[in-house]
Design a protein around this motif. Structure first.
Motif, mmCIF file in Angstrom:
data_model
loop_
_atom_site.group_PDB
_atom_site.id
_atom_site.type_symbol
_atom_site.label_atom_id
_atom_site.label_comp_id
_atom_site.label_asym_id
_atom_site.label_seq_id
_atom_site.Cartn_x
_atom_site.Cartn_y
_atom_site.Cartn_z
ATOM 1 N N PRO A 1 0.831 -1.201 0.000
ATOM 2 C CA PRO A 1 0.000 0.000 0.000
ATOM 3 C C PRO A 1 0.866 1.250 0.000
ATOM 4 N N ASP A 2 0.341 2.322 -0.571
ATOM 5 C CA ASP A 2 1.077 3.566 -0.557
ATOM 6 C C ASP A 2 1.092 4.140 0.850
ATOM 7 N N VAL A 3 2.239 4.689 1.242
ATOM 8 C CA VAL A 3 2.393 5.169 2.615
ATOM 9 C C VAL A 3 1.439 6.322 2.918
ATOM 10 N N ASN A 4 0.998 7.034 1.879
ATOM 11 C CA ASN A 4 0.064 8.137 2.098
ATOM 12 C C ASN A 4 -1.385 7.681 2.083
ATOM 13 N N GLY A 5 -1.569 6.360 1.968
ATOM 14 C CA GLY A 5 -2.920 5.827 2.039
ATOM 15 C C GLY A 5 -3.712 5.985 0.753
ATOM 16 N N ARG A 6 -3.036 6.348 -0.334
ATOM 17 C CA ARG A 6 -3.744 6.470 -1.599
ATOM 18 C C ARG A 6 -3.293 5.357 -2.537
ATOM 19 N N GLY A 7 -4.093 4.312 -2.627
ATOM 20 C CA GLY A 7 -3.790 3.216 -3.552
ATOM 21 C C GLY A 7 -2.612 2.389 -3.088
ATOM 22 N N GLY A 8 -1.969 1.736 -4.056
ATOM 23 C CA GLY A 8 -0.849 0.884 -3.704
ATOM 24 C C GLY A 8 -0.339 0.180 -4.938
ATOM 25 N N GLY A 9 0.638 -0.699 -4.729
ATOM 26 C CA GLY A 9 1.291 -1.366 -5.846
ATOM 27 C C GLY A 9 0.679 -2.723 -6.168
ATOM 28 N N ASP A 10 1.254 -3.348 -7.184
ATOM 29 C CA ASP A 10 0.813 -4.656 -7.647
ATOM 30 C C ASP A 10 1.928 -5.669 -7.429
#
Ligand SMILES: [Zn+2]
Ligand SMILES: [Zn+2]
Length: 380
Positions: A322-331
């Motif tokens: 997950p993105d550290v800023n809480g917006r989305g994330g990786g695959d």
């Protein structure tokens, strides 16, 4: 993830002057400083990135190394693991820059009027080593450490029980003394920190026997730190006021918890993506298969279509970090590596021989696909 170019971070050209660099950093620092953006992780990240860029570009030596070798030079200079936030004194030079920027007048600490009081305690830099799984999930860590804490006997004052700290007789509690100096141009008055109390304005006349007047003792403690999902190597989490206390009742510094990323047995990280290499047999690649592959949260099924070539990459959406800023994330990116058997059994040898004969016949018969195209291209 690739590190951004330091000039780009500060929005400067490569020919920027020292004052351009300072000005650009000042602007960013004013906007993104964590104290002005409480709880905003994105602002903190931007601030940190700008500070790192400033730290390098404002230093002649580091800047010219960076100009020549880019981020690689940083690894060379700082001894492995790339640039680390801990490589320069967060509490020292860095805050001084800030006081210069934000300190609305009055200048440096030493020159200000009045006693300085006891000094602030040191910041503690602590490393915490995390697995990729912990990074993907977020984790609460307990960290046991030894640090300077208030002396229990004198409660930090440094004065023996029944006594208190006293006003310094040399400076009368002002923390500074005036001296007359004779120079070429006549007499001049200079103001310096009081040598008796070191500018603090108070002295310990009757020291606590436990701490010898220091007001501190070493003690064990356990800190608890909540690490959000998506952090990466070199990030740090500040625990305000959890550092060492200052001597004689001085305020505490901060504990800075730096993230270290452990190497994973199967996965490599690329920003928020996780890369996994999947070994596949000829049969599976040719015929297609449904394979169970490990993911950070356990395992998941992946459908391999028939005719899959070696090197092909499959994307497992949302299975990264997950993105550290809480917006989305990786695959999770799964790359197929065709696995060639080395020690063939008798049966395998028979089957491969038969297969090889079939392939030869297919080519000899005018072929299809690749071989046919090659023939056409050469006009055969
Ligand atoms: Zn004491
Ligand atoms: Zn004094």
């Amino acid at each position: 993830m690739a590190k951004r170019d330091y000039y780009e971070v500060l929005n400067l050209g490569r020919d920027a002057s020292d004052s351009d660099i300072k000005g650009a950093y000042r602007k960013m620092a004013l906007k993104y400083h964590p104290d002005r953006n409480p709880g905003d992780a994105a602002a903190e990240e931007t601030f940190k990135e700008a500070s790192e860029a400033y730290e390098v570009l404002s230093d002649q030596e580091k800047r010219s190394a960076y100009d020549r070798f880019g981020h690689e030079s940083m690894e060379g200079n700082f001894g492995g693991g790339g640039f680390q936030w801990s490589d320069f004194s967060h509490a020292g030079d860095f805050q001084d820059i800030f006081e210069g920027f934000f300190g609305g007048g009055g200048g440096g600490r030493r020159r200000s009027r009045g006693p300085s009081g006891p000094p602030k305690g040191r910041d503690l830099k602590i490393k915490v080593s995390l697995t990729l799984e912990e990074i993907a999930e977020g984790v609460e860590k307990k960290i046991a450490l030894t640090r300077f804490q208030r002396c229990g006997t004198c409660e930090g004052t440094g004065a023996a029980s029944g006594s208190a700290r006293e006003t310094c007789g040399t400076c009368g509690g002002q923390g500074q003394v005036q001296q007359m100096a004779r120079t070429l141009f006549g007499q001049s008055m200079t103001v310096t920190a009081c040598p008796t109390c070191d500018g603090e304005g108070q002295i310990v006349a009757n020291p606590c026997t436990e701490c010898d007047g220091d007001g501190r003792e070493r003690g064990q403690t356990t800190l608890s730190v909540r690490i959000p999902a998506g952090v990466q190597e070199g990030n740090y989490i500040p625990l305000r006021g959890q550092g060492e206390v200052g001597p004689r009742g001085g305020p505490p510094g901060d504990a800075l918890v730096f993230i270290e990323e452990q190497e994973h047995e199967y996965f490599t990280r690329d920003g928020n993506h996780v890369i996994y290499q999947l070994p596949l047999g000829f049969g599976q690649a040719a015929l297609g298969a449904e394979i169970k592959v490990p993911i950070l949260a356990g395992s998941a099924a992946l459908k391999i279509p028939s005719g899959t070539q070696s090197g092909r990459v499959f994307r497992m959406s949302g299975k990264g970090i997950p993105d550290v800023n809480g917006r989305g994330g990786g695959d999770q990116l799964v790359q197929v590596i065709l696995w060639t058997p080395e020690d063939l059994s008798r049966r395998e040898r028979e089957l491969f021989t038969e297969l090889a004969q079939l392939e030869e016949e297919r080519v000899a018969a005018g072929g299809e696909g690749f071989f046919a195209k090659v023939r056409k291209a050469f006009g055969a």
